[in-house]
Design a protein around this motif. Structure first.
Motif, PDB file in Angstrom:
ATOM      1  N   UNK A  79      35.198  30.484  52.517  1.00 34.87           N
ATOM      2  CA  UNK A  79      35.450  29.343  51.627  1.00 34.87           C
ATOM      3  C   UNK A  79      34.993  29.691  50.214  1.00 34.87           C
ATOM      4  N   UNK A  80      35.820  29.372  49.232  1.00 31.97           N
ATOM      5  CA  UNK A  80      35.454  29.616  47.833  1.00 31.97           C
ATOM      6  C   UNK A  80      34.250  28.769  47.456  1.00 31.97           C
ATOM      7  N   UNK A  81      33.261  29.375  46.814  1.00 26.73           N
ATOM      8  CA  UNK A  81      32.079  28.656  46.381  1.00 26.73           C
ATOM      9  C   UNK A  81      32.137  28.322  44.903  1.00 26.73           C
ATOM     10  N   UNK A  82      31.223  27.440  44.478  1.00 24.11           N
ATOM     11  CA  UNK A  82      31.166  27.053  43.068  1.00 24.11           C
ATOM     12  C   UNK A  82      30.995  28.267  42.162  1.00 24.11           C
ATOM     13  N   UNK A  83      30.175  29.221  42.597  1.00 24.56           N
ATOM     14  CA  UNK A  83      29.889  30.387  41.764  1.00 24.56           C
ATOM     15  C   UNK A  83      31.137  31.217  41.528  1.00 24.56           C
ATOM     16  N   UNK A  84      31.990  31.369  42.557  1.00 20.11           N
ATOM     17  CA  UNK A  84      33.221  32.145  42.409  1.00 20.11           C
ATOM     18  C   UNK A  84      34.145  31.510  41.380  1.00 20.11           C
ATOM     19  N   UNK A  85      34.329  30.206  41.507  1.00 20.15           N
ATOM     20  CA  UNK A  85      35.218  29.497  40.581  1.00 20.15           C
ATOM     21  C   UNK A  85      34.687  29.591  39.157  1.00 20.15           C
ATOM     22  N   UNK A  86      33.397  29.341  38.987  1.00 14.84           N
ATOM     23  CA  UNK A  86      32.803  29.404  37.656  1.00 14.84           C
ATOM     24  C   UNK A  86      32.889  30.789  37.053  1.00 14.84           C
ATOM     25  N   UNK A  87      32.639  31.813  37.873  1.00 18.69           N
ATOM     26  CA  UNK A  87      32.675  33.179  37.346  1.00 18.69           C
ATOM     27  C   UNK A  87      34.094  33.575  36.942  1.00 18.69           C
ATOM     28  N   UNK A  88      35.065  33.163  37.730  1.00 17.70           N
ATOM     29  CA  UNK A  88      36.458  33.472  37.396  1.00 17.70           C
ATOM     30  C   UNK A  88      36.847  32.858  36.058  1.00 17.70           C
ATOM     31  N   UNK A  89      36.488  31.593  35.838  1.00 17.02           N
ATOM     32  CA  UNK A  89      36.814  30.931  34.574  1.00 17.02           C
ATOM     33  C   UNK A  89      36.057  31.558  33.405  1.00 17.02           C
ATOM     34  N   UNK A  90      34.795  31.898  33.626  1.00 13.75           N
ATOM     35  CA  UNK A  90      34.015  32.549  32.562  1.00 13.75           C
ATOM     36  C   UNK A  90      34.636  33.885  32.162  1.00 13.75           C
ATOM     37  N   UNK A  91      35.046  34.655  33.149  1.00 21.39           N
ATOM     38  CA  UNK A  91      35.619  35.972  32.872  1.00 21.39           C
ATOM     39  C   UNK A  91      36.937  35.843  32.111  1.00 21.39           C
ATOM     40  N   UNK A  92      37.742  34.855  32.471  1.00 23.58           N
ATOM     41  CA  UNK A  92      39.006  34.655  31.758  1.00 23.58           C
ATOM     42  C   UNK A  92      38.738  34.271  30.306  1.00 23.58           C
ATOM     43  N   UNK A  93      37.787  33.384  30.076  1.00 26.38           N
ATOM     44  CA  UNK A  93      37.474  32.982  28.700  1.00 26.38           C
ATOM     45  C   UNK A  93      36.966  34.175  27.891  1.00 26.38           C
TER      46      UNK A  93
END
Length: 374
Positions: A79-93
């Motif tokens: 299951x995707x965790x909060x940290x994965x989602x946050x890190x993905x968005x941070x990396x894109x920015x």
């Protein structure tokens, strides 16, 4: 039963969206139960999510699709965790030098309609009432951005171990090839961002209103005001769909292969369909349905398997021997019936030696045979 356009998504909306998205997801798009738990928790912790209609997007604001990639059979346990989602968005920015203005689902299916809601809640961002498929598809290039000639742009993959990969695929086909290999090495499931574009491009490409549609379908199938036998018919009337078969699953083959859940199921008819046989073929999503050897529906049109009693959708990884089901189909969005749409996600792409014929034409052809058999 109708709903107005979504303006805010609350915890109370999630179950309806989950059920409706799983129907539109044609058996794929990730597990709706897992996704709903994630979305509810995020809303409970961070508050309701504001919804933006596609037409109302800031033309310059960066809209980011986020979801899961991999085999649905694996995503139930990873299951995707909060940290994965946050890190993905941070990396894109970091990669684009831009701040995310809004989140959107890349597809309207199962968990991949709900992970973006969770991401929007966690970041305090609005979510777009639209997606890039109008259903779920198994491969990364099968999006309306690709049909319009746009590439995937900066693409991010993040896994549960904390690995993060930023890539710049030259086109959608390469995005799929690279992401699938990486996802396999990441354990079969990962959080993915691709096709992040300004609002003007999203307005050109996106299929609008699909979260609202999902909530409406879910509301019908969960309605206490309708009898069990009325819910499916109400949904079919709303979507211009067709009831293809009532039957019991007599055989199921399912394997995780090449980063996908692939397989087939055979059904024996019940009720008015007693004496007939039905077969479903899938690659994450239901892609081909045949009745007594004749094509009943085929990708890119939508094929969904529903519990015969409740009308609730059954995903490809939860379809079981002995289940009594109703198979239905709906016309896909017109973008998928173009030459490029059929080339990208039609039957030939998946190796099926049948032409694409719209489900409404197939239903009209089958009607005389059905009447004669009855």
């Amino acid at each position: 039963m109708t709903h107005s356009q979504l303006t805010t998504i609350t915890e109370a909306d999630i179950d309806d969206i989950a059920i409706g998205a799983a129907v539109l997801g044609t058996g794929g798009g990730g597990d709706p139960h897992v996704g709903s738990l994630h979305a509810k928790r995020a809303i409970r912790l961070h508050g309701d999510v504001r919804v933006l209609q596609v037409a109302d997007l800031d033309p310059e604001g960066l809209v980011v699709p986020i979801g899961m990639i991999g085999a649905p059979s694996v995503s139930i346990e990873r299951i995707a965790g909060d940290a994965e989602i946050g890190r993905a968005l941070d990396l894109l920015e970091q990669a684009t030098g831009r701040t995310v203005a809004a989140i959107m689902p890349i597809e309207i299916g199962g968990g991949n309609s709900l992970i973006p809601i969770a991401a929007a809640a966690e970041r305090g961002l609005p979510i777009v009432d639209g997606d890039a498929m109008g259903r779920a598809f198994p491969e990364a290039q099968m999006v309306t951005f690709h049909l319009a000639g746009y590439g995937p742009g900066a693409t991010v993959l993040v896994d549960a171990q904390g690995n993060a990969v930023l890539s710049y695929p030259v086109n959608g086909a390469w995005s799929e090839r690279l992401a699938r290999v990486l996802t396999f090495e990441m354990g079969g499931s990962a959080t993915m961002i691709d096709y992040a574009y300004p609002g003007a491009v999203v307005q050109e490409c996106a299929i609008p209103g699909t979260l609202t549609m999902a909530r409406e379908i879910g509301g019908m199938l969960r309605s206490q005001a309708l009898r069990d036998d009325e819910r499916i018919d109400a949904m079919l009337a709303r979507l211009g769909g067709f009831r293809l078969f009532d039957g019991k699953v007599t055989e199921i083959e399912r394997v995780v292969d090449g980063g996908f859940t692939r397989g087939r199921a055979e059904l024996a008819g019940t009720g008015v369909d007693r004496g007939s046989r039905f077969e479903l073929s899938f690659q994450n999503e239901m892609l081909l349905a045949t009745r007594d050897g004749e094509v009943a529906a085929v990708t890119p049109d939508l094929i969904a398997v529903l519990d015969q009693a409740t009308g609730h959708p059954i995903t490809t990884e939860t379809l079981r021997y002995g289940a009594r089901v109703t198979v239905v189909a709906f016309p896909c969005h017109p973008q998928w019936r173009t030459e490029r749409g059929i080339e990208t996600a039609g039957p030939a792409y998946f190796g099926y030696d049948v032409p694409f014929t719209p489900v409404e034409a197939l239903a009209a052809e089958a009607a005389p045979r059905m009447e004669k058999a009855a």
